[in-house]
Structure formats: C-alpha cells, structure tokens
Design an enzyme around this catalytic site. Structure first.
Site, short mmCIF file in Angstrom:
data_model
loop_
_atom_site.label_atom_id
_atom_site.label_comp_id
_atom_site.label_asym_id
_atom_site.label_seq_id
_atom_site.Cartn_x
_atom_site.Cartn_y
_atom_site.Cartn_z
N ASP A 152 0.84 -1.21 0.00
CA ASP A 152 0.00 0.00 0.00
C ASP A 152 0.87 1.26 0.00
OD1 ASP A 152 0.87 -0.17 2.62
OD2 ASP A 152 -1.13 -0.01 3.52
N SER A 153 2.20 1.07 0.00
CA SER A 153 3.12 2.20 -0.26
C SER A 153 2.81 2.83 -1.61
CB SER A 153 4.58 1.73 -0.22
OG SER A 153 4.76 0.61 -1.05
N ASP A 164 -0.83 -6.20 0.13
CA ASP A 164 -1.26 -5.55 1.38
C ASP A 164 -2.77 -5.39 1.44
OD1 ASP A 164 0.96 -5.01 2.96
OD2 ASP A 164 1.40 -3.12 1.94
N LYS A 203 -0.91 -9.46 3.32
CA LYS A 203 -0.15 -8.94 4.47
C LYS A 203 -1.04 -8.02 5.30
CE LYS A 203 3.53 -6.06 3.87
NZ LYS A 203 3.13 -4.78 4.50
N GLU A 260 -1.00 -5.50 8.85
CA GLU A 260 -0.16 -4.79 9.82
C GLU A 260 -0.81 -4.87 11.20
OE1 GLU A 260 0.53 -0.75 8.65
OE2 GLU A 260 1.27 -1.31 6.66
N GLU A 282 9.54 -4.12 10.21
CA GLU A 282 9.93 -2.82 9.65
C GLU A 282 10.47 -1.92 10.75
OE1 GLU A 282 7.01 -0.96 7.12
OE2 GLU A 282 8.16 0.92 7.01
O1 KIV Z 1 3.58 -1.09 1.60
C1 KIV Z 1 4.76 -1.40 1.57
O2 KIV Z 1 5.50 -1.12 0.62
C2 KIV Z 1 5.32 -2.13 2.71
C3 KIV Z 1 6.81 -2.13 2.82
C4 KIV Z 1 7.28 -0.85 3.41
C5 KIV Z 1 7.30 -3.29 3.59
O3 KIV Z 1 4.61 -2.64 3.51
#
Ligand code: KIV
Length: 266
Positions: free
Chosen positions: A45-46, A84, A112, A114, A181
């Site tokens: 989600d970056s 994500d 993934k 968080e 992270e």
């Molecule tokens: O969203 C993302 O790119 C991430 C990385 C920073 C690990 O979760």
C-alpha cells in the site's frame, strides 16, 4: 502457480539462503523483477505514497490494491505475489475475509496485515480458508497517527519483549511469513531465530531471512527528497534499471545489503 511458492521460501530459510523481495505495482516491473530473480513481489500500500502522491498509505482502497495486484499478475510468471490489505480493510473479521478474497481473486498468493496480537483471529480464519498470511510488525505505517510518526519500534526492553511474544503468537495463529519494519537489528535477529517462518526485514538489519525495499526508493526516486536510513540507491554505478534490480538481488543473497549503516540499534 508461480515458480516460487511458500514451500520454496521455507526451504530458503532452512538452507540459510536469503530471500529477495521488492515492492512492485505493475506488469512491466513484475517482468523485470522476475528477470532479476526477485522471489517475492510485494504489492504494497506504499503505492499510495509513491504512485498516488499521498503523504501516507491511509487513503488507499482495496479496489485500488486489486487493480495493481491484477497488473502485477499479468507481468509475473515466477515470483510469489504478496498483497497488502490497506487501512481499515481488516477492521472486522467479515471485512478481512471479503477484502482478502478480492486480492486473492485478483492474483495475490498471500496477503499482508499490519498489527500485533489483535490479528490472531483474522490470521487463523484466513489460514483455515486457504489464504496464507504475512504479519507485519514493528513500524506499521497504517498506524502512523497512533505511533506519532515513522519511528523505529522495539527500542526499549518492554516493547522488545512484547514484539518477540507477538511474533511467536502470530506464527502459532497460522502466519506463514513475518515482516519486520524499522526494528533494532539485534531484536530482529532474535525474532528471526525464535520463529520457523521466513522473516523479511526492512530497516531491521542483516540477520533476517530476507530483505524488502520500496522499488522507487532503491531506484533513487523520491518526491520528498528524503531517503530513510535503511534505503540504498541501487542505481548508483548502474546504467539500467535491470542492472539495479540484479545488483539488489545479488547483494541481498550475498548478505552485503543491508550494511550496518542501514540498521538501527536499541
Ligand atoms: O507497503 C509497503 O511497501 C510495505 C513495505 C514498506 C514493507 O509494507
């Protein structure tokens, strides 16, 4: 199925071979990462920050994530695609199931999430229903407003003890991978040794089972001009993006990246 599966990654951990992961958001880069030997493509989600220009990951929706997962899938043959679940897409068990299904049906092989112990039920339910889960501990960017900024986590002994315990509990709940992270290198090493699942680090030192970076960061691209300490510009000394991707994989495999200068102490 891609050439790289969870079984492959588990085997790499057991053999002590480092795992190379990069974020990836489209078909062309998926193909380029395959050519370079990147084993896991993280549709992170970056993308809210590096593609959409937001100042955090919070505005990203599951539909947007699914769009990019589908694009990555079209360019990918070899790598495992990890996607994500974005902010608030797993706030309830029902949302977790529905939104994970959306990402898996778009082409993800794993999702993934968080967070810490509160995720145990979600992870158990997903794993039971055929959705492999990577748990993300340490700096969890979706919680930036709770954490008060993008800060290193686990620096004091209480936090470190809690993170070690959370990692073990989430593995027991069924997590198949762990991402750490911005965690002190020593703590990341302890956690990597304490669990059987592969542990991937970003700003977590050299002793994790693998590494991940945001694609744009490692190519030296930045909107803000600020680069986190844990980032290395792999375009330096290269004449092509393909060369930079291959250099990243080679340095992760040789454990020459990250160096001590990219890590954090307690
Ligand atoms: O969203 C993302 O790119 C991430 C990385 C920073 C690990 O979760």
């Amino acid at each position: 199925m891609p050439a790289i599966t969870l079984t492959t990654l588990q085997g790499l951990k057991q053999q002590g071979e480092k795992i190379a992961m990069l974020t990836c958001y489209d078909a062309t880069f998926a193909h380029a990462c395959n050519e370079a030997g990147v084993e896991v493509l993280l549709v992170g989600d970056s993308l809210g920050m590096v593609l959409q220009g937001h100042d955090s990951t919070l505005p990203v929706t599951t539909a947007e994530m699914a769009y990019h997962v589908a694009a990555v899938k079209r360019g990918n043959t070899d790598a495992l695609i990890l996607a994500d679940l974005p902010f608030m897409a797993y706030a309830t068990l029902e949302q977790t199931m529905i939104n994970s299904a959306m990402l898996m049906q778009a082409g993800a092989h794993m999702v993934k999430l968080e967070g810490a112990l509160w995720l145990a039920d979600s992870i158990r339910l997903l794993a039971e229903r055929g959705v492999p889960v990577c748990a993300h501990l340490g700096l969890t960017p979706q919680a930036v407003n709770v954490l008060g900024g993008y800060k290193v986590q686990g620096r004091n002994e209480n936090q470190a003890r809690q993170m070690r315990a959370d990692a073990i509990s989430l593995e027991q709940a069924g997590a198949a991978m762990l991402l750490l992270e911005c965690v002190p290198s020593e703590l990341a090493e302890e956690i990597t040794q304490a669990v059987k699942i592969p542990v991937i680090g970003i700003g977590a030192g050299n002793a994790t089972d693998g590494q991940v970076l945001v694609l744009h960061d490692m190519l030296g691209l930045s909107i803000t001009g600020r680069t986190p300490k844990f980032v290395k510009n792999f375009m330096s000394g290269q004449t092509s993006i393909q060369g930079a991707l291959s250099a990243y994989v080679a340095q992760v495999k040789a454990a020459t990246f990250p160096g001590a200068e990219h890590g954090f102490s307690a």
